[in-house]
Design a protein around this motif. Structure first.
Motif, PDB file in Angstrom:
ATOM      1  N   SER A 278       0.819  -1.210   0.000  1.00  0.00           N
ATOM      2  CA  SER A 278       0.000   0.000   0.000  1.00  0.00           C
ATOM      3  C   SER A 278       0.857   1.267   0.000  1.00  0.00           C
ATOM      4  N   ILE A 279       2.026   1.201   0.658  1.00  0.00           N
ATOM      5  CA  ILE A 279       2.889   2.384   0.724  1.00  0.00           C
ATOM      6  C   ILE A 279       3.505   2.700  -0.624  1.00  0.00           C
ATOM      7  N   PHE A 280       3.946   1.645  -1.337  1.00  0.00           N
ATOM      8  CA  PHE A 280       4.679   1.869  -2.579  1.00  0.00           C
ATOM      9  C   PHE A 280       3.784   1.784  -3.813  1.00  0.00           C
ATOM     10  N   GLY A 281       2.481   1.937  -3.584  1.00  0.00           N
ATOM     11  CA  GLY A 281       1.569   2.145  -4.697  1.00  0.00           C
ATOM     12  C   GLY A 281       1.291   0.938  -5.542  1.00  0.00           C
ATOM     13  N   ASP A 282       1.414  -0.248  -5.013  1.00  0.00           N
ATOM     14  CA  ASP A 282       1.080  -1.437  -5.799  1.00  0.00           C
ATOM     15  C   ASP A 282      -0.426  -1.459  -6.041  1.00  0.00           C
ATOM     16  N   ASP A 283      -0.810  -1.788  -7.255  1.00  0.00           N
ATOM     17  CA  ASP A 283      -2.222  -1.787  -7.629  1.00  0.00           C
ATOM     18  C   ASP A 283      -2.890  -3.133  -7.399  1.00  0.00           C
TER      19      ASP A 283
ATOM     20  N   TYR B 181      12.031  -2.090  -8.546  1.00  0.00           N
ATOM     21  CA  TYR B 181      12.941  -2.372  -9.656  1.00  0.00           C
ATOM     22  C   TYR B 181      12.616  -3.669 -10.406  1.00  0.00           C
ATOM     23  N   GLY B 182      12.065  -4.656  -9.715  1.00  0.00           N
ATOM     24  CA  GLY B 182      11.885  -5.976 -10.328  1.00  0.00           C
ATOM     25  C   GLY B 182      10.856  -6.012 -11.436  1.00  0.00           C
ATOM     26  N   TYR B 183       9.854  -5.149 -11.354  1.00  0.00           N
ATOM     27  CA  TYR B 183       8.780  -5.198 -12.344  1.00  0.00           C
ATOM     28  C   TYR B 183       8.698  -3.920 -13.193  1.00  0.00           C
ATOM     29  N   VAL B 184       9.674  -3.061 -13.076  1.00  0.00           N
ATOM     30  CA  VAL B 184       9.681  -1.827 -13.874  1.00  0.00           C
ATOM     31  C   VAL B 184      10.038  -2.171 -15.328  1.00  0.00           C
ATOM     32  N   ASP B 185       9.212  -1.649 -16.266  1.00  0.00           N
ATOM     33  CA  ASP B 185       9.411  -1.920 -17.694  1.00  0.00           C
ATOM     34  C   ASP B 185       9.431  -3.427 -17.968  1.00  0.00           C
ATOM     35  N   TYR B 186       8.604  -4.155 -17.240  1.00  0.00           N
ATOM     36  CA  TYR B 186       8.591  -5.615 -17.412  1.00  0.00           C
ATOM     37  C   TYR B 186       7.136  -6.066 -17.344  1.00  0.00           C
ATOM     38  N   GLU B 187       6.609  -6.412 -18.497  1.00  0.00           N
ATOM     39  CA  GLU B 187       5.208  -6.799 -18.588  1.00  0.00           C
ATOM     40  C   GLU B 187       5.040  -8.266 -18.186  1.00  0.00           C
ATOM     41  N   LEU B 188       4.138  -8.495 -17.241  1.00  0.00           N
ATOM     42  CA  LEU B 188       3.899  -9.863 -16.752  1.00  0.00           C
ATOM     43  C   LEU B 188       2.480  -9.933 -16.213  1.00  0.00           C
TER      44      LEU B 188
ATOM     45  N   GLY C 230      10.126 -11.268 -11.336  1.00  0.00           N
ATOM     46  CA  GLY C 230      10.377 -10.072 -12.145  1.00  0.00           C
ATOM     47  C   GLY C 230      11.506 -10.280 -13.139  1.00  0.00           C
ATOM     48  N   LYS C 231      12.106  -9.180 -13.548  1.00  0.00           N
ATOM     49  CA  LYS C 231      13.128  -9.250 -14.593  1.00  0.00           C
ATOM     50  C   LYS C 231      14.495  -9.670 -14.070  1.00  0.00           C
TER      51      LYS C 231
END
Length: 561
Positions: free
Chosen positions: A442-447, A483-490, A514-515
């Protein structure tokens, strides 16, 4: 004839109708005759007529029972002849008064048993139609004296001091079916005071002729003393405001007066069949330090102490278990008599509760000190994190705030989950990590696109281990989200955390899909703040770890616990 076989007998020898020397003294003593009988004619002797006739009879061998001066006598006569010539007569006299009296009393007693309700706890005696008294052994025991020859003609209660008695044994001619009852006090010849209950009633035959006056005497001394003891106890209780309200006991100083309540007997687990003196003696001797207890009582009686008010260890005489008795003892004066008055209460349970409460309070104080110490350390650690953030992200204040908020959330959850328990132990790892990672999302904005999977098998850890472990997981989760899911579609993003315990080792497995990490990434040489924090915490745990890519980032930490 062998006279030695006539044990207890009196023997006399007559030559014709005259007394002969040899056995005169024995015969004279038997009849209380003081004069010399030698040569005396039988007719001149002061003897019962039956006996004189018996001696002068011509029968050679004869037996006779007669009453002489309130004594029953068995007489045997043997005639001695030599060569057809009469030598003389031997007479053997034996006193069988006790035997005959006992038989008569037994017959008479059996005749009155049916008229008396309770024969077990009282003596029975009666006066017959001829005015003769019949006394049973129990009556003599009651007044502490031996039987006497004149007792059948006299009321034996006249031989002792009788108080407050209205002549219960005599002059009750109008008593028929009713029983006359009266309590009275006697002082025996030996000086003992006894409290008795007397009853009397006349018995008549079917034609109204008087048969006997039956009397009983019941010893109520014990009951009387018990009643007196209770009155003294009540007086002492009232005067002393003694509120233990449990078991009491009294000893009159300098006398053999002892009293102990049933409650005290039960508390001390004493023998109910013993008298009060023995019970109090047993009570005193069963204290673990009985010598010290007796010494305290001695000081109380001598006036060195005003009061005893202590808790003493006491060994149960029945179970051998140690219990704790609260003893209050003091000196009281009632009616000019000096009493050592005491009371006991079993406070074993109360003392155990107090001891547990004391121990709990000590643990609580220790936990509060430990909690303050840990909070201080955590705040210092948080300040260090903020300081590092400022150094690494001095040109990006929003990032500093975001990362700091995440770590504050981690510490907040630590305080909520860890410091809210009794002893900083027994913390459920899975429950804690679920709350931690949900808060970080919730803090880091996960949807809600990142799934969290845990398999910790209800593992329980204490705070000393869980604090650094949770901070490591916090940094790993932040790293995965940022960092693990930035620019990484999954489509199915997932973070997996498991903590396993094997003997004295703890193993943390963390992974995301993630990547992964850069190919040339070395966590030990990373200049990123997160990995520097992780390395610092692992060093604190003296653990070893490895990081690798396999459809995402994998992290494995092993350390001893």
């Amino acid at each position: 004839m062998n006279f030695e076989k006539s044990i207890g007998a009196h023997v006399i020898f007559f030559d014709g109708n005259y007394c002969v020397n040899g056995y005169n003294d024995s015969f004279a003593n038997f009849f209380d005759i003081e004069e010399d009988l030698t040569g005396k004619h039988i007719g001149d002797l002061e003897m019962p007529a039956d006996f004189s006739d018996f001696i002068l009879s011509g029968e050679e061998e004869i037996e006779l029972s007669l009453n002489v001066k309130n004594r029953w006598i068995d007489v045997k006569k043997e005639t001695i002849n030599a060569n057809g010539t009469l030598i003389g007569h031997f007479f053997i006299l034996e006193d069988v008064t006790d035997q005959i009296t006992n038989n008569q009393e037994l017959i008479a007693l059996n005749s009155v048993i049916g008229d008396v309700q309770d024969v077990m706890s009282m003596s029975i005696h009666f006066k017959d139609a001829e005015g003769k008294y019949h006394w049973t052994p129990e009556t003599y025991a009651l007044i502490d004296r031996e039987p006497r020859l004149e007792d059948e003609n006299n009321n034996i209660f006249d031989s002792i001091t009788v108080q407050n008695l209205d002549n219960i044994a005599d002059n009750r001619p109008n008593i028929d079916d009713d029983v006359y009852v009266e309590d009275f006090t006697i002082i025996t010849e030996s000086g003992k005071t006894k409290y008795l209950r007397g009853t009397a009633h006349n018995v008549f035959d079917d034609e109204g002729n008087f048969l006997r006056l039956i009397m009983t005497a019941q010893d109520l001394t014990k009951e009387h003393l018990q009643e007196a003891n209770l009155k003294i106890l009540d007086s002492l209780m009232s005067d002393s405001n003694y509120q233990l309200g449990v078991g009491s006991y009294v000893h009159e100083v300098g006398s053999d007066y002892f009293c102990i309540s049933k409650e005290a007997v039960d508390i001390a687990e004493l023998n109910e069949n013993e008298d009060s003196h023995m019970q109090l003696k047993s009570l005193s001797g069963n204290f673990v330090d009985s010598d010290a207890f007796k010494k305290e009582v001695g000081k109380l009686i001598s006036g060195e102490l005003d009061k005893i008010d202590n808790v003493w260890e006491y060994k149960s005489p029945k179970t051998g278990q140690i219990k704790k008795l609260h003893v209050i003892n003091s000196i009281k004066v009632v009616g000019g008599r000096i009493f050592s008055f005491g009371g006991i209460k079993d406070v074993t349970s109360e003392m155990e509760k107090q001891e547990k409460l004391k121990h709990h309070n000590m643990e609580l104080e220790m936990l509060i000190r430990e909690s303050n110490h840990r909070i201080k350390n955590n705040l210092n650690l948080l300040l260090r994190f903020i300081s590092l953030e400022k150094r690494f992200n001095k040109n990006n204040p929003e990032k500093i705030i975001e990362n700091t908020v995440g770590r504050i959330e981690s510490f907040s959850l630590l305080h909520e989950k860890i410091y809210n328990v009794d002893n900083f132990k027994d913390i459920n790892v899975e429950e804690y990590l679920n709350s931690l990672i949900s808060g970080l999302y919730s803090i880091f904005g996960d949807d809600g696109s990142i799934n969290y999977n845990s398999n910790n098998n209800e593992l329980i850890l204490n705070s000393e281990i869980l604090v650094p472990l949770s901070l490591i997981i916090t940094e790993l989760v932040i790293n995965s989200i940022k960092y693990g899911y930035v620019d990484y579609e999954l489509d199915n993003k997932a973070i997996n955390v498991s903590v396993d315990k094997f003997d004295n080792k703890l193993i943390l497995h963390y992974s995301d899909n993630g990547k992964g990490l850069p190919k040339d990434f070395n966590p030990h040489k990373s200049i990123g703040l997160g990995w520097r924090i992780i390395n610092s915490l692992i060093s604190q745990l003296e653990g070893e770890y490895e990081v690798f890519n396999d459809d995402g980032m994998h992290f494995k930490l092993t350390f001893n616990i």
